[in-house]
Structures are given as structure tokens and as C-alpha cells.
Design a protein around this motif. Structure first.
Motif, PDB file in Angstrom:
ATOM      1  N   VAL A 162     -44.617  77.252  77.252  1.00  0.00           N
ATOM      2  CA  VAL A 162     -45.880  77.567  76.570  1.00  0.00           C
ATOM      3  C   VAL A 162     -46.178  76.504  75.519  1.00  0.00           C
ATOM      4  O   VAL A 162     -45.330  76.193  74.668  1.00  0.00           O
ATOM      5  N   LEU A 163     -47.376  75.954  75.600  1.00  0.00           N
ATOM      6  CA  LEU A 163     -47.789  74.903  74.674  1.00  0.00           C
ATOM      7  C   LEU A 163     -48.787  75.448  73.659  1.00  0.00           C
ATOM      8  O   LEU A 163     -49.685  76.221  74.001  1.00  0.00           O
ATOM      9  N   GLY A 164     -48.627  75.046  72.423  1.00  0.00           N
ATOM     10  CA  GLY A 164     -49.524  75.441  71.353  1.00  0.00           C
ATOM     11  C   GLY A 164     -49.063  74.763  70.085  1.00  0.00           C
ATOM     12  O   GLY A 164     -48.237  73.847  70.121  1.00  0.00           O
ATOM     13  N   ALA A 165     -49.578  75.212  68.952  1.00  0.00           N
ATOM     14  CA  ALA A 165     -49.213  74.602  67.669  1.00  0.00           C
ATOM     15  C   ALA A 165     -47.873  75.177  67.216  1.00  0.00           C
ATOM     16  O   ALA A 165     -47.791  76.035  66.355  1.00  0.00           O
ATOM     17  N   GLY A 166     -46.818  74.717  67.837  1.00  0.00           N
ATOM     18  CA  GLY A 166     -45.473  75.230  67.567  1.00  0.00           C
ATOM     19  C   GLY A 166     -44.691  75.222  68.870  1.00  0.00           C
ATOM     20  O   GLY A 166     -45.051  74.516  69.804  1.00  0.00           O
ATOM     21  N   GLY A 167     -43.636  75.990  68.945  1.00  0.00           N
ATOM     22  CA  GLY A 167     -42.873  76.063  70.187  1.00  0.00           C
ATOM     23  C   GLY A 167     -42.314  74.707  70.589  1.00  0.00           C
ATOM     24  O   GLY A 167     -41.896  73.911  69.749  1.00  0.00           O
ATOM     25  N   VAL A 168     -42.352  74.412  71.867  1.00  0.00           N
ATOM     26  CA  VAL A 168     -41.717  73.210  72.418  1.00  0.00           C
ATOM     27  C   VAL A 168     -42.420  71.925  71.980  1.00  0.00           C
ATOM     28  O   VAL A 168     -41.840  70.846  72.019  1.00  0.00           O
ATOM     29  N   MET A 169     -43.694  72.022  71.553  1.00  0.00           N
ATOM     30  CA  MET A 169     -44.431  70.813  71.217  1.00  0.00           C
ATOM     31  C   MET A 169     -43.841  70.101  70.003  1.00  0.00           C
ATOM     32  O   MET A 169     -43.870  68.873  69.933  1.00  0.00           O
ATOM     33  N   VAL A 233     -48.184  63.008  75.728  1.00  0.00           N
ATOM     34  CA  VAL A 233     -47.842  63.370  74.350  1.00  0.00           C
ATOM     35  C   VAL A 233     -48.062  62.162  73.436  1.00  0.00           C
ATOM     36  O   VAL A 233     -48.680  62.275  72.368  1.00  0.00           O
ATOM     37  N   ARG A 234     -47.581  60.983  73.868  1.00  0.00           N
ATOM     38  CA  ARG A 234     -47.759  59.768  73.053  1.00  0.00           C
ATOM     39  C   ARG A 234     -49.242  59.469  72.851  1.00  0.00           C
ATOM     40  O   ARG A 234     -49.685  59.177  71.746  1.00  0.00           O
ATOM     41  N   GLN A 293     -56.256  69.544  72.340  1.00  0.00           N
ATOM     42  CA  GLN A 293     -56.552  70.708  71.495  1.00  0.00           C
ATOM     43  C   GLN A 293     -55.431  70.933  70.480  1.00  0.00           C
ATOM     44  O   GLN A 293     -55.683  71.242  69.315  1.00  0.00           O
ATOM     45  N   ILE A 294     -54.180  70.745  70.927  1.00  0.00           N
ATOM     46  CA  ILE A 294     -53.034  70.962  70.028  1.00  0.00           C
ATOM     47  C   ILE A 294     -53.015  69.894  68.929  1.00  0.00           C
ATOM     48  O   ILE A 294     -52.732  70.184  67.770  1.00  0.00           O
TER      49      ILE A 294
END
Length: 302
Positions: A162-169, A233-234, A293-294
Motif C-alpha cells: 500500500v502506497l501513501g504518505a507513510g508506510g513503505v514509501m 521514485v527517483r 500524488q504522494i
């Protein structure tokens, strides 16, 4: 009109916190079950859990200890118990309700499928894997299946990363920031993912459509491989390059930061066939849009 009620079990984590905020924004009344004192019911109190669930329309169970740790004996027991015993407690409580929830969506994991680089794993044709993570996922789903709650539709949700503002990101962005955001291991391993907003929308969609039965894969229809993941990501962070990390170095680093290389080296290729077949549309089907978005969270989610 009475507001609809949802019970979120495990609402203190990254996903649970997001779900709570979104359900409230959509006009739902939210009740919670958890370990912390702010929850409406604690895990050790079956009576309180039943009271919280009675008359609620939807139960969403997100409880489970993070798997981002070394899999020693103590952590293995915690990971398993935090999923199986919480699901068992909810089963007892739902069974005791005079007016049980219509739908019970219980977390599972896309990691239940085997390492797959050859073809995607759907709910119908996917092959289950082997090893500790798969054993946990099977036990989790078996516990849900064992709950005798005839008035409640039970749906195990096999959630991708799950991607969002937190977690694995956070760790991936930190690696990129340090110049270590190149591909990991071979870079060919598939990365199945879902934006947290689409996960929320999928839960509401499944609840609204009684024709959707479990297990259900919750993953974007467009996975990427690890090489593309790290490049995106980069790019989302404006970082021009990243040093690749070979598997042997990941193994050494994982020991130092007390995690498992499986989290980045296993090829997860999860196909959301049931959601797509039922007409679900993704707001973030492509990773570029999700990462943008993140990186710019002020951007509208709709």
C-alpha cells in the motif's frame, strides 16, 4: 437519516488512520477496536467488541503487527498471533451480535501467492507460495473462514503493498534521497502495489456489491518491476540517479536495519481480476500518478 456505522479494527496504523479519516469525510460513524486506550473496544474485552459491532453495517479488520522486522522466533509469533487471534476475537464478537455487520472485510496479503515473474496471479488461477509469510496468510484466511457468522459476508482482501504518505514509501524515498535509489537485487522482481485511496474505495465498493465474494486481490492493474519502481521514485523526488543494491548487500543491510530482504526481493505479481470484473475503477492505476500524488500531497485525491 441515521449515519452508517463502520467498525475499523487496527485503526492506529498508516492504513487504519487513513480509512478513519476518509470514512468520517464520507459521513460514516466510525468505531474502533485496538490496543490503545483511545479505541472504543480493546482486544482483551469480547463484550466490548460485541457492543461496538452490534448494529454496525461494515467491519474492516486491518489489525496485524508490522512485518518489517527480522523473522526471529519472537517476531514470528507476534506476526502470526496479531493476525490470527484478532480475527478469532472478531469472529466470536460478530457471532454474539443481535444485529451483526452485513460485511466483514478482513485483511490478507498479496504475499500469499508464489514468487512470480512469469505471469500474474489472479484469485482464480493464482498459485499459493510457501514459506513463513505464506503460512501466516493461510492461517489468517483460515481463521476468517472458521468464523460461524451466517448473516455476515466475509471477504479476505489480499492486499498488495500500500502506497501513501507513510508506510513503505518512507524507506524507499530515504534511499533515493541518499543516492541509493537504484534497483534492488536483479531488478526484475514484480512490485504489485495499490494507492491507499484506491484501497479505501475498493473496501467501500466490495461492501456495496454483494456479488463480490472473497478472496479479492487489492492491487493496481499495472504493476511494475523493481527497476522501474525505483526509477519512478527517483523521478517523483527529482533525484537524477541511484546506485543499485546487489542481493548480497541487501542481505547484509537487512541484518543491520533488522528487516527481511523478502520485502523487496520477492516478486509479487497480483492481478485484481475480481475487482475489475465487477466494474471497479482505479483513481491511481499507474504508479507515476500515485507517486506524484504522494510527493505532492496537497493535490486532490479525486
Amino acid at each position: 437519516m441515521m449515519s452508517r456505522t463502520v467498525v475499523i479494527a487496527g485503526a492506529s496504523g498508516f492504513i487504519g488512520g487513513y480509512f478513519k479519516q476518509r470514512f468520517i469525510a464520507e459521513g460514516w460513524q466510525v468505531r474502533t477496536v485496538g490496543r490503545d486506550a483511545s479505541a472504543d473496544a480493546q482486544w482483551h474485552d469480547d463484550g466490548a467488541i460485541t457492543k461496538v459491532l452490534d448494529g454496525a453495517e461494515l467491519l474492516v479488520n486491518l489489525a496485524g503487527r508490522s512485518v518489517n522486522c527480522r523473522y526471529d522466533e519472537k517476531h514470528r509469533r507476534e506476526i502470526l498471533d496479531s493476525r490470527v487471534l484478532t480475527t478469532r476475537a472478531l469472529g466470536r464478537a460478530v457471532a454474539a451480535c443481535a444485529e451483526p455487520p452485513r460485511t466483514w472485510i478482513n485483511s490478507s496479503t498479496g504475499t500469499i501467492y508464489r514468487h512470480a515473474e512469469d505471469h500474474p496471479q489472479s484469485e482464480v488461477s493464482g498459485e499459493l507460495g510457501s514459506g513463513f509469510s505464506v503460512d501466516v496468510a493461510r492461517a489468517w484466511e483460515d481463521e476468517l473462514a472458521a468464523a460461524v457468522v451466517p448473516a455476515t459476508r466475509k471477504v479476505p482482501l489480499r492486499i498488495a503493498i500500500v502506497l501513501g504518505a507513510g508506510g513503505v514509501m518512507s524507506p524507499l524515498r530515504n534511499l533515493a534521497r541518499l543516492g541509493l535509489g537504484g534497483h534492488m537485487g536483479p531488478g526484475t522482481q514484480k512490485f504489485s502495489w495499490i494507492h491507499v485511496e484506491d484501497l479505501f474505495r475498493a473496501v467501500v465498493f466490495i461492501h456495496a456489491d454483494p456479488g463480490v465474494t472473497g478472496p479479492v486481490n487489492a492491487a493496481s492493474p499495472y504493476p511494475v518491476d523493481n527497476r522501474e519502481l525505483m526509477a519512478l521514485v527517483r523521478r517523483s523526488m527529482g533525484v537524477p540517479f541511484g546506485i543499485p543494491t546487489p542481493a548480497w548487500l541487501l542481505e547484509a543491510g537487512a541484518v543491520l536495519i533488522r528487516t527481511q530482504t523478502e520485502l523487496v526481493l520477492k516478486s509479487r505479481w497480483v492481478e485484481p481480476r475480481k475487482l475489475l470484473g465487477a466494474g471497479f475503477t482505479f483513481v491511481y492505476p499507474c504508479l507515476t500518478g500515485a507517486l506524484n500524488q504522494i510527493a505532492n500531497p496537497t493535490r486532490s485525491l479525486t
